[in-house]
Design a protein around this motif. Structure first.
Motif, PDB file in Angstrom:
ATOM      1  N   ILE A  27       2.372  -5.077  -4.028  1.00  0.00           N
ATOM      2  CA  ILE A  27       1.535  -3.946  -3.624  1.00  0.00           C
ATOM      3  C   ILE A  27       0.658  -4.448  -2.488  1.00  0.00           C
ATOM      4  N   ARG A  28       0.926  -3.940  -1.306  1.00  0.00           N
ATOM      5  CA  ARG A  28       0.202  -4.474  -0.147  1.00  0.00           C
ATOM      6  C   ARG A  28      -1.171  -3.826  -0.005  1.00  0.00           C
ATOM      7  N   THR A  29      -2.086  -4.632   0.432  1.00  0.00           N
ATOM      8  CA  THR A  29      -3.402  -4.106   0.787  1.00  0.00           C
ATOM      9  C   THR A  29      -3.397  -3.948   2.298  1.00  0.00           C
ATOM     10  N   GLY A  30      -4.498  -3.621   2.886  1.00  0.00           N
ATOM     11  CA  GLY A  30      -4.557  -3.465   4.334  1.00  0.00           C
ATOM     12  C   GLY A  30      -4.491  -4.795   5.062  1.00  0.00           C
ATOM     13  N   PRO A 103      -0.014  -1.611   8.635  1.00  0.00           N
ATOM     14  CA  PRO A 103      -0.568  -0.280   8.924  1.00  0.00           C
ATOM     15  C   PRO A 103      -1.872  -0.057   8.156  1.00  0.00           C
ATOM     16  N   MET A 104      -2.741   0.721   8.772  1.00  0.00           N
ATOM     17  CA  MET A 104      -3.992   1.078   8.100  1.00  0.00           C
ATOM     18  C   MET A 104      -3.657   1.915   6.872  1.00  0.00           C
ATOM     19  N   LEU A 105      -4.395   1.680   5.808  1.00  0.00           N
ATOM     20  CA  LEU A 105      -4.165   2.448   4.584  1.00  0.00           C
ATOM     21  C   LEU A 105      -5.083   3.661   4.569  1.00  0.00           C
ATOM     22  N   LYS A 111      -5.126   5.240  -3.186  1.00  0.00           N
ATOM     23  CA  LYS A 111      -5.141   5.768  -4.549  1.00  0.00           C
ATOM     24  C   LYS A 111      -3.765   5.654  -5.200  1.00  0.00           C
ATOM     25  N   GLU A 112      -2.708   5.905  -4.410  1.00  0.00           N
ATOM     26  CA  GLU A 112      -1.341   5.760  -4.932  1.00  0.00           C
ATOM     27  C   GLU A 112      -1.075   4.309  -5.342  1.00  0.00           C
ATOM     28  N   MET A 113      -1.552   3.387  -4.525  1.00  0.00           N
ATOM     29  CA  MET A 113      -1.342   1.971  -4.828  1.00  0.00           C
ATOM     30  C   MET A 113      -2.141   1.538  -6.049  1.00  0.00           C
ATOM     31  N   VAL A 114      -3.327   2.100  -6.229  1.00  0.00           N
ATOM     32  CA  VAL A 114      -4.109   1.810  -7.429  1.00  0.00           C
ATOM     33  C   VAL A 114      -3.370   2.333  -8.660  1.00  0.00           C
ATOM     34  N   LYS A 115      -2.780   3.541  -8.532  1.00  0.00           N
ATOM     35  CA  LYS A 115      -1.985   4.083  -9.646  1.00  0.00           C
ATOM     36  C   LYS A 115      -0.835   3.145  -9.988  1.00  0.00           C
ATOM     37  N   GLN A 116      -0.169   2.633  -8.939  1.00  0.00           N
ATOM     38  CA  GLN A 116       0.946   1.710  -9.139  1.00  0.00           C
ATOM     39  C   GLN A 116       0.455   0.434  -9.830  1.00  0.00           C
ATOM     40  N   ALA A 117      -0.698  -0.063  -9.399  1.00  0.00           N
ATOM     41  CA  ALA A 117      -1.262  -1.283  -9.999  1.00  0.00           C
ATOM     42  C   ALA A 117      -1.588  -1.038 -11.471  1.00  0.00           C
ATOM     43  N   LYS A 118      -2.134   0.140 -11.778  1.00  0.00           N
ATOM     44  CA  LYS A 118      -2.453   0.458 -13.173  1.00  0.00           C
ATOM     45  C   LYS A 118      -1.182   0.544 -14.015  1.00  0.00           C
ATOM     46  N   ALA A 119      -0.129   1.115 -13.447  1.00  0.00           N
ATOM     47  CA  ALA A 119       1.145   1.206 -14.171  1.00  0.00           C
ATOM     48  C   ALA A 119       1.715  -0.191 -14.422  1.00  0.00           C
ATOM     49  N   ASP A 120       1.647  -1.043 -13.410  1.00  0.00           N
ATOM     50  CA  ASP A 120       2.126  -2.426 -13.571  1.00  0.00           C
ATOM     51  C   ASP A 120       1.309  -3.160 -14.635  1.00  0.00           C
ATOM     52  N   LYS A 178      -7.447  -6.439  -8.253  1.00  0.00           N
ATOM     53  CA  LYS A 178      -6.484  -5.758  -7.376  1.00  0.00           C
ATOM     54  C   LYS A 178      -7.025  -4.398  -6.934  1.00  0.00           C
ATOM     55  N   GLU A 179      -7.659  -3.667  -7.854  1.00  0.00           N
ATOM     56  CA  GLU A 179      -8.252  -2.378  -7.504  1.00  0.00           C
ATOM     57  C   GLU A 179      -9.323  -2.546  -6.422  1.00  0.00           C
ATOM     58  N   GLU A 180     -10.202  -3.535  -6.615  1.00  0.00           N
ATOM     59  CA  GLU A 180     -11.251  -3.776  -5.630  1.00  0.00           C
ATOM     60  C   GLU A 180     -10.643  -4.129  -4.274  1.00  0.00           C
TER      61      GLU A 180
END
Length: 185
Positions: A27-30, A103-105, A111-120, A178-180
Motif C-alpha cells: 500500500i503506497r503512501t505519497g 503521484p500525489m494522493l 481513505k481507500e488505502m486506509v480501508k485496504q490497510a484495515k482489511a489487511d 500505517k494509517e498515520e
C-alpha cells in the motif's frame, strides 16, 4: 508438550505479522520507498524474476524512485512490468535510468488505502486467532488423552491467550502507524 504447542502458535503468529507487513508495504503512501516495487516481476530470459534481482531500486528524492537495470536491454521490459503492475505508477526512461514519480494522493485515495490497510489488519487478526484456536484444540486433545491435567490445560490456554493478545496489539500498532503514514499530507 504445552511449550511445543505454544512455540508452534507463536511461529504462526509471527508469520501472520510478516504477511501483514508485506501487505502494508504494497500500500503506497505519497512518499517514495523501494519496497513499493517488491511485487513487480520482470520477464528475464523467459523467467519471471523479481525486479530487485535484475535492477537496483533507489530513492532519488521524497517523491521519486529510480530503477537502474543491470542490463541495458531490460529497460523496456522493466518499464512495461511496472506499468502492468496494479500500483498505478507511470515510469519514465531517461538515459540508462527509469524514474518513477509518485503521484500525489487525493483525500479519496488516502481513505481507500486506509480501508485496504484495515482489511489487511483484520486478515492478520483472524490469522492470529486461528493460530490460537489450533493451539487450544491441541491442548484440549492432550487433556482428552489424559496426558495433561485440567490445571495444565487452563494454564496453557491462558499462556496462548496472552500470546494472542500481544500479537493482536502489535497488529493494532502497525495499523495505527500505517494509517498515520497514509493520512499525512
Amino acid at each position: 508438550m504445552i511449550n511445543d504447542i505454544k512455540a508452534e502458535a507463536e511461529k504462526k503468529m509471527k508469520k501472520s505479522l510478516e504477511s501483514l507487513n508485506n501487505a502494508f508495504n504494497k500500500i503506497r503512501t505519497g512518499r517514495a520507498h523501494p519496497s513499493i516495487l517488491d511485487s513487480v516481476t520482470v520477464n528475464y530470459y523467459g523467467q519471471e524474476t523479481p525486479l530487485k534481482q535484475v535492477a537496483s531500486v533507489n530513492v532519488e528524492d521524497n517523491r521519486t524512485l529510480t530503477v537502474s537495470p543491470w542490463e541495458k536491454n531490460l529497460m523496456p521490459t522493466i518499464e512495461k512490468a511496472i506499468m502492468a503492475s496494479d500500483l498505478g505508477l507511470n515510469p519514465a526512461t531517461s538515459g540508462d535510468i527509469i524514474r518513477i514519480p509518485m503521484p500525489m494522493l487525493t483525500e479519496e485515495t488516502r481513505k481507500e488505502m486506509v480501508k485496504q490497510a484495515k482489511a489487511d489488519a483484520e486478515h492478520g487478526r483472524v490469522s492470529i486467532r486461528n493460530a490460537r484456536r489450533d493451539a487450544n484444540s491441541m491442548i484440549k486433545d492432550l487433556l482428552k488423552e489424559k496426558e495433561i491435567t485440567e490445571d495444565d490445560e487452563r494454564k496453557g490456554e491462558d499462556e496462548i491467550q496472552k500470546l494472542t493478545d500481544r500479537y493482536i496489539a502489535e497488529v493494532e500498532k502497525m495499523l495505527k502507524a500505517k494509517e498515520e503514514d497514509l493520512m499525512a499530507v
